[in-house]
Scaffold this motif. Structure first.
Motif, PDB file in Angstrom:
ATOM      1  N   LEU A  61      -5.217 126.687  -6.909  1.00  0.00           N
ATOM      2  CA  LEU A  61      -4.713 127.544  -5.521  1.00  0.00           C
ATOM      3  C   LEU A  61      -3.617 126.794  -4.853  1.00  0.00           C
ATOM      4  O   LEU A  61      -2.781 127.054  -4.358  1.00  0.00           O
TER       5      LEU A  61
ATOM      6  N   ASP B 153     -13.411 132.966  -5.027  1.00  0.00           N
ATOM      7  CA  ASP B 153     -12.870 134.260  -5.770  1.00  0.00           C
ATOM      8  C   ASP B 153     -11.952 133.925  -6.697  1.00  0.00           C
ATOM      9  O   ASP B 153     -12.303 134.641  -7.756  1.00  0.00           O
TER      10      ASP B 153
ATOM     11  N   GLY C 124      -4.790 141.562   1.327  1.00  0.00           N
ATOM     12  CA  GLY C 124      -4.209 140.820   2.356  1.00  0.00           C
ATOM     13  C   GLY C 124      -5.050 139.629   2.848  1.00  0.00           C
ATOM     14  O   GLY C 124      -4.485 139.260   4.006  1.00  0.00           O
ATOM     15  N   THR C 125      -6.075 139.403   2.394  1.00  0.00           N
ATOM     16  CA  THR C 125      -6.922 138.235   3.118  1.00  0.00           C
ATOM     17  C   THR C 125      -6.607 137.268   1.912  1.00  0.00           C
ATOM     18  O   THR C 125      -5.965 137.197   0.908  1.00  0.00           O
ATOM     19  N   ASP C 126      -6.908 135.804   2.556  1.00  0.00           N
ATOM     20  CA  ASP C 126      -6.741 134.934   1.851  1.00  0.00           C
ATOM     21  C   ASP C 126      -7.586 134.798   0.571  1.00  0.00           C
ATOM     22  O   ASP C 126      -8.764 135.295   0.520  1.00  0.00           O
ATOM     23  N   VAL C 127      -7.300 133.944  -0.348  1.00  0.00           N
ATOM     24  CA  VAL C 127      -7.980 133.981  -1.597  1.00  0.00           C
ATOM     25  C   VAL C 127      -8.667 132.520  -1.566  1.00  0.00           C
ATOM     26  O   VAL C 127      -8.311 131.660  -1.390  1.00  0.00           O
ATOM     27  N   SER C 128      -9.959 132.496  -1.674  1.00  0.00           N
ATOM     28  CA  SER C 128     -10.921 131.806  -1.750  1.00  0.00           C
ATOM     29  C   SER C 128     -11.072 130.688  -3.303  1.00  0.00           C
ATOM     30  O   SER C 128     -10.693 131.662  -3.972  1.00  0.00           O
TER      31      SER C 128
ATOM     32  N   ARG D  66      -9.534 124.904  -6.428  1.00  0.00           N
ATOM     33  CA  ARG D  66      -8.836 124.385  -5.466  1.00  0.00           C
ATOM     34  C   ARG D  66      -7.651 123.831  -5.918  1.00  0.00           C
ATOM     35  O   ARG D  66      -6.555 124.017  -5.130  1.00  0.00           O
TER      36      ARG D  66
ATOM     37  N   GLY E  12      -0.977 128.865  -5.200  1.00  0.00           N
ATOM     38  CA  GLY E  12      -1.068 129.743  -4.190  1.00  0.00           C
ATOM     39  C   GLY E  12      -1.978 131.018  -4.578  1.00  0.00           C
ATOM     40  O   GLY E  12      -2.525 131.144  -5.707  1.00  0.00           O
ATOM     41  N   PRO E  13      -1.921 132.045  -3.543  1.00  0.00           N
ATOM     42  CA  PRO E  13      -2.686 133.323  -3.984  1.00  0.00           C
ATOM     43  C   PRO E  13      -2.230 133.743  -5.358  1.00  0.00           C
ATOM     44  O   PRO E  13      -3.145 134.730  -5.846  1.00  0.00           O
TER      45      PRO E  13
ATOM     46  N   ARG F  74      -5.956 141.829  -4.327  1.00  0.00           N
ATOM     47  CA  ARG F  74      -5.951 141.323  -2.927  1.00  0.00           C
ATOM     48  C   ARG F  74      -5.898 142.318  -2.074  1.00  0.00           C
ATOM     49  O   ARG F  74      -5.072 143.398  -2.139  1.00  0.00           O
TER      50      ARG F  74
END
Length: 73
Positions: free
Chosen positions: A60, A39, A32-36, A57, A64-65, A30
């Protein structure tokens, strides 16, 4: 009898190692951006389908990330 050199077909000289080395910035999971969900699906080696996106989904939401970090070395 000599044994074959595994690196014999690789170029030698200045710059040869630079062609084979992955830059450190690309080795991290990563930046530092959000994990979609996309991804996560791609990191798991799955096709981006609605079922796989739903799996991502849920994963996550639960983890979480860190879910992405668990999939990547």
């Amino acid at each position: 009898m000599s044994t074959p050199q595994p690196d014999a077909s690789r170029p030698s000289g200045a710059g040869a190692d630079e062609d084979r080395v992955t830059p450190d910035g690309l080795l991290h999971a990563r930046t530092g951006t959000d994990v979609s969900p996309e991804d996560l699906v791609l990191a798991a080696g799955r096709d981006v389908t609605e079922a796989n996106l739903e799996w991502a989904r849920r994963k996550l939401a639960d983890e979480g990330p860190a879910a992405l970090d668990k999939l990547l070395p």
